[in-house]
Design a protein around this motif. Structure first.
Motif, PDB file in Angstrom:
ATOM      1  N   THR A   1      -5.046   3.898   6.868  1.00  0.00           N
ATOM      2  CA  THR A   1      -4.771   3.405   5.524  1.00  0.00           C
ATOM      3  C   THR A   1      -5.488   4.262   4.485  1.00  0.00           C
ATOM      4  O   THR A   1      -4.956   4.541   3.402  1.00  0.00           O
ATOM      5  CB  THR A   1      -5.210   1.929   5.392  1.00  0.00           C
ATOM      6  OG1 THR A   1      -4.385   1.133   6.245  1.00  0.00           O
ATOM      7  CG2 THR A   1      -5.063   1.425   3.973  1.00  0.00           C
ATOM      8  N   ALA A   2      -6.707   4.687   4.812  1.00  0.00           N
ATOM      9  CA  ALA A   2      -7.468   5.545   3.905  1.00  0.00           C
ATOM     10  C   ALA A   2      -6.767   6.888   3.727  1.00  0.00           C
ATOM     11  O   ALA A   2      -6.720   7.438   2.622  1.00  0.00           O
ATOM     12  CB  ALA A   2      -8.879   5.750   4.449  1.00  0.00           C
ATOM     13  N   VAL A   3      -6.199   7.428   4.817  1.00  0.00           N
ATOM     14  CA  VAL A   3      -5.474   8.694   4.743  1.00  0.00           C
ATOM     15  C   VAL A   3      -4.218   8.515   3.895  1.00  0.00           C
ATOM     16  O   VAL A   3      -3.903   9.355   3.040  1.00  0.00           O
ATOM     17  CB  VAL A   3      -5.093   9.189   6.156  1.00  0.00           C
ATOM     18  CG1 VAL A   3      -4.309  10.492   6.072  1.00  0.00           C
ATOM     19  CG2 VAL A   3      -6.341   9.377   7.012  1.00  0.00           C
ATOM     20  N   PHE A   4      -3.513   7.423   4.125  1.00  0.00           N
ATOM     21  CA  PHE A   4      -2.291   7.149   3.359  1.00  0.00           C
ATOM     22  C   PHE A   4      -2.590   7.061   1.864  1.00  0.00           C
ATOM     23  O   PHE A   4      -1.877   7.640   1.042  1.00  0.00           O
ATOM     24  CB  PHE A   4      -1.658   5.843   3.846  1.00  0.00           C
ATOM     25  CG  PHE A   4      -0.467   5.398   3.033  1.00  0.00           C
ATOM     26  CD1 PHE A   4       0.786   5.951   3.248  1.00  0.00           C
ATOM     27  CD2 PHE A   4      -0.606   4.424   2.049  1.00  0.00           C
ATOM     28  CE1 PHE A   4       1.881   5.556   2.498  1.00  0.00           C
ATOM     29  CE2 PHE A   4       0.477   4.018   1.293  1.00  0.00           C
ATOM     30  CZ  PHE A   4       1.731   4.585   1.517  1.00  0.00           C
ATOM     31  N   LEU A   5      -3.645   6.334   1.525  1.00  0.00           N
ATOM     32  CA  LEU A   5      -3.998   6.181   0.111  1.00  0.00           C
ATOM     33  C   LEU A   5      -4.381   7.524  -0.500  1.00  0.00           C
ATOM     34  O   LEU A   5      -4.030   7.812  -1.646  1.00  0.00           O
ATOM     35  CB  LEU A   5      -5.142   5.178  -0.036  1.00  0.00           C
ATOM     36  CG  LEU A   5      -5.532   4.811  -1.479  1.00  0.00           C
ATOM     37  CD1 LEU A   5      -4.352   4.167  -2.197  1.00  0.00           C
ATOM     38  CD2 LEU A   5      -6.731   3.860  -1.480  1.00  0.00           C
ATOM     39  N   GLY A   6      -5.079   8.353   0.267  1.00  0.00           N
ATOM     40  CA  GLY A   6      -5.471   9.662  -0.235  1.00  0.00           C
ATOM     41  C   GLY A   6      -4.274  10.566  -0.493  1.00  0.00           C
ATOM     42  O   GLY A   6      -4.261  11.350  -1.443  1.00  0.00           O
ATOM     43  N   LEU A   7      -3.238  10.448   0.360  1.00  0.00           N
ATOM     44  CA  LEU A   7      -2.049  11.287   0.214  1.00  0.00           C
ATOM     45  C   LEU A   7      -1.107  10.797  -0.882  1.00  0.00           C
ATOM     46  O   LEU A   7      -0.338  11.578  -1.443  1.00  0.00           O
ATOM     47  CB  LEU A   7      -1.280  11.345   1.549  1.00  0.00           C
ATOM     48  CG  LEU A   7      -1.953  12.087   2.698  1.00  0.00           C
ATOM     49  CD1 LEU A   7      -1.169  11.883   3.985  1.00  0.00           C
ATOM     50  CD2 LEU A   7      -2.075  13.569   2.386  1.00  0.00           C
ATOM     51  N   THR A   8      -1.144   9.491  -1.171  1.00  0.00           N
ATOM     52  CA  THR A   8      -0.184   8.911  -2.117  1.00  0.00           C
ATOM     53  C   THR A   8      -0.854   8.339  -3.361  1.00  0.00           C
ATOM     54  O   THR A   8      -0.229   7.581  -4.100  1.00  0.00           O
ATOM     55  CB  THR A   8       0.624   7.795  -1.423  1.00  0.00           C
ATOM     56  OG1 THR A   8      -0.279   6.735  -1.024  1.00  0.00           O
ATOM     57  CG2 THR A   8       1.348   8.324  -0.201  1.00  0.00           C
ATOM     58  N   ASN A   9      -2.097   8.690  -3.583  1.00  0.00           N
ATOM     59  CA  ASN A   9      -2.866   8.097  -4.680  1.00  0.00           C
ATOM     60  C   ASN A   9      -2.272   8.407  -6.052  1.00  0.00           C
ATOM     61  O   ASN A   9      -2.448   7.653  -7.007  1.00  0.00           O
ATOM     62  CB  ASN A   9      -4.321   8.581  -4.623  1.00  0.00           C
ATOM     63  CG  ASN A   9      -5.247   7.681  -5.413  1.00  0.00           C
ATOM     64  OD1 ASN A   9      -5.040   6.462  -5.483  1.00  0.00           O
ATOM     65  ND2 ASN A   9      -6.258   8.253  -6.029  1.00  0.00           N
ATOM     66  N   ASP A  10      -1.542   9.537  -6.153  1.00  0.00           N
ATOM     67  CA  ASP A  10      -0.983   9.934  -7.448  1.00  0.00           C
ATOM     68  C   ASP A  10       0.467   9.467  -7.638  1.00  0.00           C
ATOM     69  O   ASP A  10       1.163   9.930  -8.538  1.00  0.00           O
ATOM     70  CB  ASP A  10      -1.044  11.452  -7.612  1.00  0.00           C
ATOM     71  CG  ASP A  10      -0.314  12.185  -6.492  1.00  0.00           C
ATOM     72  OD1 ASP A  10       0.000  11.536  -5.473  1.00  0.00           O
ATOM     73  OD2 ASP A  10      -0.058  13.395  -6.645  1.00  0.00           O
ATOM     74  N   THR A  11       0.925   8.562  -6.770  1.00  0.00           N
ATOM     75  CA  THR A  11       2.282   8.029  -6.882  1.00  0.00           C
ATOM     76  C   THR A  11       2.226   6.553  -7.243  1.00  0.00           C
ATOM     77  O   THR A  11       1.199   5.888  -7.041  1.00  0.00           O
ATOM     78  CB  THR A  11       3.063   8.197  -5.566  1.00  0.00           C
ATOM     79  OG1 THR A  11       2.371   7.485  -4.521  1.00  0.00           O
ATOM     80  CG2 THR A  11       3.159   9.657  -5.175  1.00  0.00           C
ATOM     81  N   ASN A  12       3.341   6.019  -7.752  1.00  0.00           N
ATOM     82  CA  ASN A  12       3.381   4.602  -8.112  1.00  0.00           C
ATOM     83  C   ASN A  12       3.648   3.737  -6.883  1.00  0.00           C
ATOM     84  O   ASN A  12       3.919   4.244  -5.790  1.00  0.00           O
ATOM     85  CB  ASN A  12       4.444   4.344  -9.189  1.00  0.00           C
ATOM     86  CG  ASN A  12       5.829   4.822  -8.763  1.00  0.00           C
ATOM     87  OD1 ASN A  12       6.274   4.538  -7.656  1.00  0.00           O
ATOM     88  ND2 ASN A  12       6.512   5.551  -9.641  1.00  0.00           N
TER      89      ASN A  12
END
Length: 208
Positions: free
Chosen positions: A25-36
């Motif tokens: 989940t941390a990896v996912f958030l890091g990869l998609t943090n700049d998306t809505n």
């Protein structure tokens, strides 16, 4: 305990440990943090559909792949056991295994790479799916597939609520979960290795 229920629980724990939804989940958030939020949901959906299809392919065609390439089940268990152990060993140290870490640029769809492959459907996950599917008949394959499908849904909700989960768990909690999953994986890897070596010794032409 019912053998099929025991098989389902073993498969779930193995997949849960190797996919580690909380840590990923941390990896996912890091990869998609700049998306809505809408785009995050689309990325999570695509990545998990691809992940499920990859594991479904290897789970269903596991035995066919064995016959096609002349691979024995003990060989898979030995190789898979080593892979799973290495992933667990790295996780025990609080780090992601290099087997489940992508170094490619993100010019391609991140839902495909690095999220689906190799993060979620990496070599260890594929080896685990083939190992559990090849040990029985079609019923064991169906249980393996549906168990993995259930874990995909769990991972999806972890991705969707990633910011809330990470805020609640915290950095220390995330490290503790990663190490716990690493310990479970290391034990599963050793067990697969023992079973593979034991079967290989019994079918060896040098044993009498």
């Amino acid at each position: 305990m019912n053998p099929l229920l025991e098989h389902a629980l073993s498969v779930f724990m193995a997949f849960f440990a190797i996919m580690n939804p909380v840590a990923n989940t941390a990896v996912f958030l890091g990869l998609t943090n700049d998306t809505n939020k809408i785009e995050q949901r689309k990325i999570a959906t695509r990545s998990l559909i691809i992940t499920f299809l990859v594991i479904l392919l290897f789970a269903v065609l596991g035995k066919t792949i064995f016959h096609l390439f002349g691979i024995s089940l003990p060989a898979l268990r030995i190789t898979g056991g080593i892979l799973v152990f290495l992933i667990g060993y790295h996780m025990l140290q609080g780090a992601n295994s290099k087997l489940h870490t992508a170094k490619e640029s993100f010019d391609t769809d991140i839902a495909v790479s690095p999220l689906a492959v190799p993060l979620l459907a990496g070599p260890g996950t594929i080896a685990t799916a083939m190992n559990y599917s090849a040990t029985g008949g079609w019923l064991e394959i169906v249980i393996t597939v549906f168990t993995f499908l259930a874990l995909c849904f769990i991972t999806f909700f972890c991705f969707i609520y990633s910011s809330k989960i990470l805020a609640y768990v915290g950095k220390n909690g995330l490290g503790m979960v990663t190490r716990l999953m690493g310990l479970i994986l290391a034990v599963i890897g050793v067990q697969m290795l023992i079973e593979g070596l034991n079967a290989a010794i019994h079918i060896s032409p040098f044993t009498g």
